[in-house]
Each structure stands twice: as structure tokens, then as C-alpha cells.
Write a protein that holds these residues in place. Sequence first.
Motif, PDB file in Angstrom:
ATOM      1  N   CYS A 220     -11.189   9.128   3.801  1.00  0.00           N
ATOM      2  CA  CYS A 220     -10.317   8.716   4.911  1.00  0.00           C
ATOM      3  C   CYS A 220      -9.572   7.435   4.534  1.00  0.00           C
ATOM      4  CB  CYS A 220     -11.146   8.493   6.178  1.00  0.00           C
ATOM      5  SG  CYS A 220     -11.877   9.997   6.852  1.00  0.00           S
ATOM      6  N   THR A 221      -8.263   7.526   4.465  1.00  0.00           N
ATOM      7  CA  THR A 221      -7.407   6.389   4.162  1.00  0.00           C
ATOM      8  C   THR A 221      -6.177   6.459   5.057  1.00  0.00           C
ATOM      9  OG1 THR A 221      -6.244   7.639   2.438  1.00  0.00           O
ATOM     10  CG2 THR A 221      -8.136   6.310   1.734  1.00  0.00           C
ATOM     11  N   SER A 222      -5.376   5.423   5.012  1.00  0.00           N
ATOM     12  CA  SER A 222      -4.146   5.438   5.813  1.00  0.00           C
ATOM     13  C   SER A 222      -3.119   6.406   5.243  1.00  0.00           C
ATOM     14  CB  SER A 222      -3.539   4.031   5.879  1.00  0.00           C
ATOM     15  OG  SER A 222      -3.199   3.572   4.573  1.00  0.00           O
ATOM     16  N   HIS A 223      -3.191   6.672   3.929  1.00  0.00           N
ATOM     17  CA  HIS A 223      -2.200   7.565   3.303  1.00  0.00           C
ATOM     18  C   HIS A 223      -2.695   8.999   3.180  1.00  0.00           C
ATOM     19  CE1 HIS A 223      -4.619   7.240  -0.383  1.00  0.00           C
ATOM     20  NE2 HIS A 223      -4.597   5.920  -0.228  1.00  0.00           N
TER      21      HIS A 223
ATOM     22  N   ALA B 238       1.367   9.289   4.003  1.00  0.00           N
ATOM     23  CA  ALA B 238       2.179   9.803   2.895  1.00  0.00           C
ATOM     24  C   ALA B 238       1.856  11.260   2.588  1.00  0.00           C
ATOM     25  CB  ALA B 238       1.968   8.945   1.651  1.00  0.00           C
ATOM     26  N   CYS B 239       0.587  11.632   2.650  1.00  0.00           N
ATOM     27  CA  CYS B 239       0.170  13.010   2.360  1.00  0.00           C
ATOM     28  C   CYS B 239      -0.410  13.705   3.581  1.00  0.00           C
ATOM     29  CB  CYS B 239      -0.860  13.028   1.231  1.00  0.00           C
ATOM     30  SG  CYS B 239      -0.277  12.276  -0.312  1.00  0.00           S
ATOM     31  N   GLY B 240      -0.318  13.075   4.720  1.00  0.00           N
ATOM     32  CA  GLY B 240      -0.890  13.626   5.946  1.00  0.00           C
ATOM     33  C   GLY B 240      -1.508  12.500   6.761  1.00  0.00           C
ATOM     34  N   CYS B 241      -1.867  12.806   7.980  1.00  0.00           N
ATOM     35  CA  CYS B 241      -2.468  11.814   8.869  1.00  0.00           C
ATOM     36  C   CYS B 241      -3.870  12.252   9.272  1.00  0.00           C
ATOM     37  CB  CYS B 241      -1.618  11.608  10.129  1.00  0.00           C
ATOM     38  SG  CYS B 241       0.020  10.918   9.803  1.00  0.00           S
TER      39      CYS B 241
ATOM     40  N   GLN C 279       0.826  -1.200   0.000  1.00  0.00           N
ATOM     41  CA  GLN C 279       0.000   0.000   0.000  1.00  0.00           C
ATOM     42  C   GLN C 279       0.868   1.261   0.000  1.00  0.00           C
ATOM     43  OE1 GLN C 279      -3.132  -0.217  -0.445  1.00  0.00           O
ATOM     44  NE2 GLN C 279      -3.615  -2.339   0.117  1.00  0.00           N
ATOM     45  N   CYS C 280       0.226   2.394  -0.254  1.00  0.00           N
ATOM     46  CA  CYS C 280       0.924   3.668  -0.117  1.00  0.00           C
ATOM     47  C   CYS C 280       1.461   3.800   1.303  1.00  0.00           C
ATOM     48  CB  CYS C 280      -0.039   4.821  -0.387  1.00  0.00           C
ATOM     49  SG  CYS C 280      -0.492   5.039  -2.111  1.00  0.00           S
TER      50      CYS C 280
ATOM     51  N   CYS D  35     -11.147  14.666   6.451  1.00  0.00           N
ATOM     52  CA  CYS D  35     -11.473  13.561   5.559  1.00  0.00           C
ATOM     53  C   CYS D  35     -12.880  13.074   5.877  1.00  0.00           C
ATOM     54  CB  CYS D  35     -10.457  12.428   5.673  1.00  0.00           C
ATOM     55  SG  CYS D  35     -10.514  11.509   7.236  1.00  0.00           S
ATOM     56  N   VAL D  36     -13.421  12.269   4.997  1.00  0.00           N
ATOM     57  CA  VAL D  36     -14.768  11.734   5.188  1.00  0.00           C
ATOM     58  C   VAL D  36     -14.764  10.265   4.779  1.00  0.00           C
ATOM     59  CG1 VAL D  36     -15.457  12.513   2.890  1.00  0.00           C
ATOM     60  CG2 VAL D  36     -17.198  12.035   4.604  1.00  0.00           C
ATOM     61  N   GLU D  37     -15.464   9.459   5.542  1.00  0.00           N
ATOM     62  CA  GLU D  37     -15.546   8.026   5.241  1.00  0.00           C
ATOM     63  C   GLU D  37     -16.402   7.803   4.003  1.00  0.00           C
ATOM     64  OE1 GLU D  37     -13.877   5.728   6.629  1.00  0.00           O
ATOM     65  OE2 GLU D  37     -13.158   6.670   8.483  1.00  0.00           O
ATOM     66  N   ALA D  38     -16.025   6.800   3.197  1.00  0.00           N
ATOM     67  CA  ALA D  38     -16.739   6.536   1.948  1.00  0.00           C
ATOM     68  C   ALA D  38     -18.170   6.099   2.185  1.00  0.00           C
ATOM     69  CB  ALA D  38     -15.990   5.479   1.146  1.00  0.00           C
TER      70      ALA D  38
END
Length: 445
Positions: free
Chosen positions: A281-284, A242-245, A237-238, A255-258
Amino acid sequence: MMGIIFKFIISLLFLLSCNSFTSTEAYDALDPNGNITIKWDIISWTPDGYVAVVTIYNFQAYRHIQTPGWTLGWTWAKKEIIWSMTGGQATDQGDCSRFKGNIPHCCKKTPTIVDLLPGTPYNQQIANCCKGGVLSSWVQDPANAAGSFQLSVGSAGTSNKTVRVPKNFTLKAPGPGYTCGPAKVVRPTKFITADKRRATQALMTWNATCTYSQFLAQKAPTCCVSLSAFYNDTIVQCPKCACGCQNNITQPGSCVEADSPYLASVVSGSGKNSYMPLVQCTSHMCPIRVHWHVKLNYKEYWRVKITVTNFNYRMNYSDWNIVVQHPNFSNLTQTFSFDYKSLTPYGDINDTAMLWGIKFYNDFLMQAGPLGNVQSEVLFQKDATFTFDKGWAFPRRVYFNGDNCVMPPPDAYPWSPNASSQQHVSLLTLVMTFLSTLTFMFAYA
């Protein structure tokens, strides 16, 4: 003595940790000569100034200017004003109270100019204008890589000796990131008529050159890369953050959940047109992910599937592109649903490819959701250096819309079955571990 050794170890740890981070530099090794050039051509003199055509050329190989387009600014050298404009407009008229009757278009010392929108009436247009400020990259679509507007300048010089060049040029495209140098007088531009039988030239010409820095444009990366291969069940995975937490405490709503029931209201709410991305909302936490999957292995060829996924709910990417660096691009055989152009930033070394969507098919990357991805497959012919060992089949560098994407660490790449199953530890990791242990021992000795 112990104190000196302790300070030395701390200093060495700091230097090694600094070297282990990825930096984003202003110089682009894959497009070393890329720039945006602002050309200012005086085409006629007026009783109190001149008429000029200003053209913005995007000479960057793969970085384009997307909606809402460019914004150009400068500072007048004297007390110039803009009487009228065609093909563009100043965003603020300023204080024109000293004028009676005929009111100028703009009286500001530091005017800010934007392009007109498509569909502008013909009597307000000039050639190459009215694109909403959108400029394609030079490689992807050179015919649409320039935009122009015309302005009539007053309270200015009326000859080559008395006219003064504006200073402090600024360019937003659409946000920050570009730094412009001083304008320089150059050889007057020549204009060829449509029948190519006559040439005229500008009365005076000056250029200003603007260069891009990803670090100035945004402090955090905007894309990341994930990897997988048919010969390994592992999907790399990314990198995390990678682009923020995710941080709903200090940055609520980042962020928003899908599957959030409030997704539609959040996306359509205030700030929809903001430059700040609203990502899934993702880990990356990256707006864009590029996935490279080694799909098939033939006797003389091998095949890769590339998928670009948009996690940004606030942005559709039109005329997107990716740039990939891999040594086997010199033997690229076929791309199935992307357009392709070879880039050679290092002379004869053909290891860099620019890929983008086919017009009216997949050149539009939709916002995050079920349709928010584009994909294609590429076929390579094997050469003498071909191998699946040690991550050779994966790209060295990936860009999306000109921004460098965060790659996974090399020791995380999927290993081929023929490679040793033993996990190799990097020298940096061993040194860091050893020094950390020494520091701990000295601190508590």
C-alpha cells in the motif's frame, strides 16, 4: 448568447483537460522497429503433410518475455492436425475420436502451444528450445532471444502449391499486449552447418510479425519515477495514484501494508501465481518505482544514484532492465554495478541508455521486502549544456521492462539553489483557472 458562450467554454475545458492527460500509445518511439517475429520453416514433406520448425525471435531492444513464458496460437486454414511435437507442446489435445490406433498430439482447429521446461529429456528437445518460454531482449542477451519447437503436421498440403498458411496468429507473453499480423510467405530460410562448409534451405517459409501495445497489456501503468537531488531537501515522490488508487471498498485486498501481521498469509495464499500484482500500500500503488537521485557535483563530472524498488509481493523480476532518456548520456563515463548499452533510436543522437543487472550479482530483483531493490551509480562528464537549473539533471523518460513509467510533473522537480525561488505557474494552469472562473460566473449570473 450567454448559453453559446457557456457551451464554448465547457467544450474548450474538455479539450484542454484531455490534452493534459498522459496517453499510452502502441508505437514505441525508443524502439520503433521492435517486434516479435514468428518464422515457420517447412523442412520436409510427409505422406499427408510436412515437418516444420517454428522459431520465435524477440527483435525488441529491451522488452523481454518473462516467466511463465510465451503462449503461441493460430487457426488452421483447413483440417490440419499435429501428429507430434518436439521442444514444445499443445496445451489441449482436442477431439481426436475420428482417429484409430495412432492418436495425434493435437486435433484442435485453434491449437495453443507452450515451450517445454528446462531439464526436458534430450529425446524431446531440439536446438533452442525448452526455456520455459522465457526470451531475453535482443540488446540484453541476443543468444537467448529466440526459442524453437518442431511439429509434424498431418491432413495438410504436401507441396508448396497445396499447403495452406495458418491464420489468426496470437501471442501471449505471458499476458495480453501483442497483436500479430497475417503470416506472409517469404524467401526460404537458409541453414548453415556447424563447420560452415554447407548450406541447406527450407522447402517453404512464412513469417508472422507481432507488435506490443502497453495499453492492450494493462489499462494502468506498472511503474513510476521519483526524484531527489543533493542541492534540495525536497524528495519528489511518484505522482499520487500513478498506477491506481487504494480502494478497499470496491477492490478489497488490492494492496497490503508492509507491517501487516497477516502479510505472510496473504502472500502465500491463493492467487500467488496470478498475473495480477499484489502491491504494498503506497500513495502511487505501482509495482515498481525507479528513483533518480542527483548525488554529487564535481568540477568536470556529476554523479547519479539509481534505485529500482519492487513493491509487488507476487513477482520476482529476473533479467530486468530499465531504459532512461537524458541528453547527457552521450557523455556517460562509468556505470558502477549495472551493465549498459547505448540506444540510438534517433540516428546519431545518443541520449538513451539501457541499464540492467550484472549476471549473478543483481540481475534478479526480489519481491517486495527488505531485499526488493537494486541500485547503482552512474558518472557523467559535463558538457556545454550541463546545468542544474530547471530540472535539466533529471530524466526525460524512464521505462522498466519495456513499460513506460509515470513521471512527476516538471513543475514539481527539485529546483537548484541558484534558480529563482518563485514558483512558476504553467500557461495551461492559468488558462484552466481563468476559464473555470468564467464558467462559474456565467452559471450563477
